[in-house]
Design a protein around this motif. Sequence first.
Motif, PDB file in Angstrom:
ATOM      1  N   MET A 140       0.820  -1.219   0.000  1.00  0.00           N
ATOM      2  CA  MET A 140       0.000   0.000   0.000  1.00  0.00           C
ATOM      3  C   MET A 140       0.851   1.264   0.000  1.00  0.00           C
ATOM      4  SD  MET A 140      -3.251  -0.875   2.482  1.00  0.00           S
ATOM      5  CE  MET A 140      -2.325  -1.534   3.853  1.00  0.00           C
ATOM      6  N   SER A 141       0.367   2.269  -0.681  1.00  0.00           N
ATOM      7  CA  SER A 141       0.979   3.596  -0.691  1.00  0.00           C
ATOM      8  C   SER A 141       0.060   4.542   0.072  1.00  0.00           C
ATOM      9  CB  SER A 141       1.128   4.105  -2.130  1.00  0.00           C
ATOM     10  OG  SER A 141       1.827   3.173  -2.920  1.00  0.00           O
ATOM     11  N   ALA A 142       0.659   5.569   0.698  1.00  0.00           N
ATOM     12  CA  ALA A 142      -0.144   6.549   1.441  1.00  0.00           C
ATOM     13  C   ALA A 142       0.333   7.950   1.078  1.00  0.00           C
ATOM     14  CB  ALA A 142      -0.034   6.305   2.941  1.00  0.00           C
ATOM     15  N   PHE A 143      -0.615   8.879   1.062  1.00  0.00           N
ATOM     16  CA  PHE A 143      -0.354  10.218   0.546  1.00  0.00           C
ATOM     17  C   PHE A 143      -1.005  11.296   1.424  1.00  0.00           C
ATOM     18  CE2 PHE A 143      -0.780   7.140  -2.870  1.00  0.00           C
ATOM     19  CZ  PHE A 143       0.373   7.343  -3.619  1.00  0.00           C
ATOM     20  N   ALA A 144      -0.390  12.490   1.403  1.00  0.00           N
ATOM     21  CA  ALA A 144      -0.989  13.671   2.031  1.00  0.00           C
ATOM     22  C   ALA A 144      -1.107  14.734   0.955  1.00  0.00           C
ATOM     23  CB  ALA A 144      -0.115  14.161   3.179  1.00  0.00           C
ATOM     24  N   ARG A 145      -2.277  15.360   0.894  1.00  0.00           N
ATOM     25  CA  ARG A 145      -2.539  16.328  -0.175  1.00  0.00           C
ATOM     26  C   ARG A 145      -3.063  17.644   0.415  1.00  0.00           C
ATOM     27  NH1 ARG A 145      -4.284  14.900  -5.553  1.00  0.00           N
ATOM     28  NH2 ARG A 145      -4.810  12.850  -4.774  1.00  0.00           N
ATOM     29  N   LEU A 146      -2.579  18.738  -0.147  1.00  0.00           N
ATOM     30  CA  LEU A 146      -3.130  20.063   0.190  1.00  0.00           C
ATOM     31  C   LEU A 146      -3.601  20.720  -1.105  1.00  0.00           C
ATOM     32  CD1 LEU A 146      -3.544  22.604   2.027  1.00  0.00           C
ATOM     33  CD2 LEU A 146      -1.168  23.189   1.553  1.00  0.00           C
ATOM     34  N   VAL A 147      -4.881  21.042  -1.156  1.00  0.00           N
ATOM     35  CA  VAL A 147      -5.427  21.801  -2.284  1.00  0.00           C
ATOM     36  C   VAL A 147      -5.747  23.196  -1.745  1.00  0.00           C
ATOM     37  CG1 VAL A 147      -7.123  21.837  -4.152  1.00  0.00           C
ATOM     38  CG2 VAL A 147      -6.498  19.646  -3.093  1.00  0.00           C
ATOM     39  N   PRO A 148      -4.993  24.210  -2.179  1.00  0.00           N
ATOM     40  CA  PRO A 148      -5.195  25.554  -1.618  1.00  0.00           C
ATOM     41  C   PRO A 148      -6.572  26.113  -1.974  1.00  0.00           C
ATOM     42  CG  PRO A 148      -3.175  25.441  -2.936  1.00  0.00           C
ATOM     43  CD  PRO A 148      -3.933  24.187  -3.201  1.00  0.00           C
ATOM     44  N   ALA A 149      -7.110  26.941  -1.100  1.00  0.00           N
ATOM     45  CA  ALA A 149      -8.410  27.572  -1.304  1.00  0.00           C
ATOM     46  C   ALA A 149      -8.491  28.182  -2.704  1.00  0.00           C
ATOM     47  CB  ALA A 149      -8.636  28.650  -0.246  1.00  0.00           C
ATOM     48  N   VAL A 160      -9.258  15.879   6.143  1.00  0.00           N
ATOM     49  CA  VAL A 160      -8.749  16.286   7.447  1.00  0.00           C
ATOM     50  C   VAL A 160      -9.154  17.727   7.764  1.00  0.00           C
ATOM     51  CG1 VAL A 160      -6.555  16.828   8.609  1.00  0.00           C
ATOM     52  CG2 VAL A 160      -6.835  14.638   7.435  1.00  0.00           C
ATOM     53  N   GLU A 161      -9.024  18.583   6.775  1.00  0.00           N
ATOM     54  CA  GLU A 161      -9.356  20.008   6.968  1.00  0.00           C
ATOM     55  C   GLU A 161      -9.994  20.540   5.688  1.00  0.00           C
ATOM     56  OE1 GLU A 161      -5.822  22.317   7.724  1.00  0.00           O
ATOM     57  OE2 GLU A 161      -5.192  21.006   9.361  1.00  0.00           O
ATOM     58  N   GLY A 162     -10.805  21.577   5.873  1.00  0.00           N
ATOM     59  CA  GLY A 162     -11.267  22.365   4.735  1.00  0.00           C
ATOM     60  C   GLY A 162     -12.573  21.895   4.141  1.00  0.00           C
ATOM     61  N   THR A 207     -12.150  26.178   0.815  1.00  0.00           N
ATOM     62  CA  THR A 207     -11.113  26.618   1.749  1.00  0.00           C
ATOM     63  C   THR A 207      -9.988  25.583   1.633  1.00  0.00           C
ATOM     64  OG1 THR A 207     -12.077  25.353   3.558  1.00  0.00           O
ATOM     65  CG2 THR A 207     -12.827  27.622   3.316  1.00  0.00           C
ATOM     66  N   ASP A 208      -8.818  25.869   2.199  1.00  0.00           N
ATOM     67  CA  ASP A 208      -7.680  24.942   2.097  1.00  0.00           C
ATOM     68  C   ASP A 208      -8.111  23.517   2.454  1.00  0.00           C
ATOM     69  OD1 ASP A 208      -6.080  27.057   1.459  1.00  0.00           O
ATOM     70  OD2 ASP A 208      -5.030  27.130   3.400  1.00  0.00           O
ATOM     71  N   LEU A 209      -7.925  22.597   1.507  1.00  0.00           N
ATOM     72  CA  LEU A 209      -8.316  21.205   1.720  1.00  0.00           C
ATOM     73  C   LEU A 209      -7.084  20.381   2.051  1.00  0.00           C
ATOM     74  CD1 LEU A 209     -10.667  20.021  -1.198  1.00  0.00           C
ATOM     75  CD2 LEU A 209     -11.122  19.802   1.261  1.00  0.00           C
ATOM     76  N   VAL A 210      -7.163  19.620   3.129  1.00  0.00           N
ATOM     77  CA  VAL A 210      -6.085  18.692   3.480  1.00  0.00           C
ATOM     78  C   VAL A 210      -6.686  17.293   3.481  1.00  0.00           C
ATOM     79  CG1 VAL A 210      -4.426  18.010   5.250  1.00  0.00           C
ATOM     80  CG2 VAL A 210      -4.871  20.444   4.821  1.00  0.00           C
ATOM     81  N   VAL A 211      -6.098  16.407   2.673  1.00  0.00           N
ATOM     82  CA  VAL A 211      -6.679  15.078   2.461  1.00  0.00           C
ATOM     83  C   VAL A 211      -5.603  14.008   2.608  1.00  0.00           C
ATOM     84  CG1 VAL A 211      -7.927  13.605   0.812  1.00  0.00           C
ATOM     85  CG2 VAL A 211      -8.353  16.077   0.842  1.00  0.00           C
ATOM     86  N   PHE A 212      -5.913  12.969   3.391  1.00  0.00           N
ATOM     87  CA  PHE A 212      -5.055  11.790   3.486  1.00  0.00           C
ATOM     88  C   PHE A 212      -5.624  10.724   2.555  1.00  0.00           C
ATOM     89  CE2 PHE A 212      -4.694   7.487   5.185  1.00  0.00           C
ATOM     90  CZ  PHE A 212      -3.320   7.342   5.191  1.00  0.00           C
ATOM     91  N   SER A 213      -4.743   9.984   1.863  1.00  0.00           N
ATOM     92  CA  SER A 213      -5.216   8.925   0.957  1.00  0.00           C
ATOM     93  C   SER A 213      -4.338   7.688   1.056  1.00  0.00           C
ATOM     94  CB  SER A 213      -5.141   9.371  -0.510  1.00  0.00           C
ATOM     95  OG  SER A 213      -5.678  10.641  -0.692  1.00  0.00           O
TER      96      SER A 213
END
Length: 350
Positions: A264-273, A291-293, A326-332
Amino acid sequence: MATLARPTNLEAARDDFYDRLTPEALAPLWKVLAALVTPRPRTRAIAAAWSFDRIEPLLMEAGELITAAEAERRVLILENPSLPGQSRITNTLYAGLQLILPGEVAPAHRHAQNALRFIMRGDGAFTALDGERAYMHKYDLILTPAWLWHDHGNETDAPMIWLDGLDIPLVQMLDASFAEHREDRGAWPTSRPAGDAALRWGRNLRPVHAERVAGQGNPLFIYPFAEWRATLEVLRRAEAPHAHDAHLMEFTNPVDGGSVMATMSAFARLVPAGFDTRPARSSDGMINVVVEGSGTLVIDGELFALAPGAIVVVPAWAERRFAAETDLVVFSYSDRATQQKLSLWREQLA
Ligand code: 1HN
């Protein structure tokens, strides 16, 4: 040119022929070929979403009906709506939400399956891996690589809930499942202080003779939220978001820089507002945890609203587009690591 002496009633002759194949344990490929070798992935999994807020009360209800010790693991499985009863969220991966109440122990066991935990609620319960405790904080990523003894305990006064991601269907497909349980159904004895793994493996230093100590998968088994969130923030200041993926980081194994676990691979993503990602697709079906946004994830044209606690599955080769209000923080997490090892993984950035 070869000529066939065709029976006058061809369809009847074929059906008769097929009927005589069945008892011989034979089947004609030409009837199934197109469904077997498709021009692109055709998964039975569909896009779907859950919200932590809806699952949490049901999990607390489970807490009144069964103890962690009785259940071994008190988990509600997130089943893909098109694959009911199959304990899977994509065709290859499992997801579940696990609850451990104050004072409880989920007894030690080990298995061939790899597991990751993404902490959703609570602070300070622990997972012990081969005798070393990792204390859990919200949105930490904690790993349980294959065949390592692990148990969970909660010495705090509040419930602890996390998302389990495992490669169960993949291992099932390979018929390679093995498991062992601790005889006394208790915890594994503590043999190293908490923080040992992070100090040994989380400092950009690698033992020259790493093979002596790192034979069993990734030795760094805790990736604290405080650290990975800060990295995303620095990344945002350092560079423009990628058109298709925004700011996307992969969690890595410090031994070889590869995926966090073998399968398995794991990722953290930020999509700015205000940022919308260009359409992208990849052959790994992906489980996303917000996680956020706030914003949206459009999957093959179907819109899913994103808010903290949303868990959204993007099936293999489905087109995905993130839009951040708004700023989106996503774990995948996904099976990308498996596909890459087998030279199967593909992506298309439109
Ligand atoms: C498992 O070992 C855990 O250790 C959770 O918390 C869920 C689902 C299937 C098989 C093993 C855990 C699991 C699991």
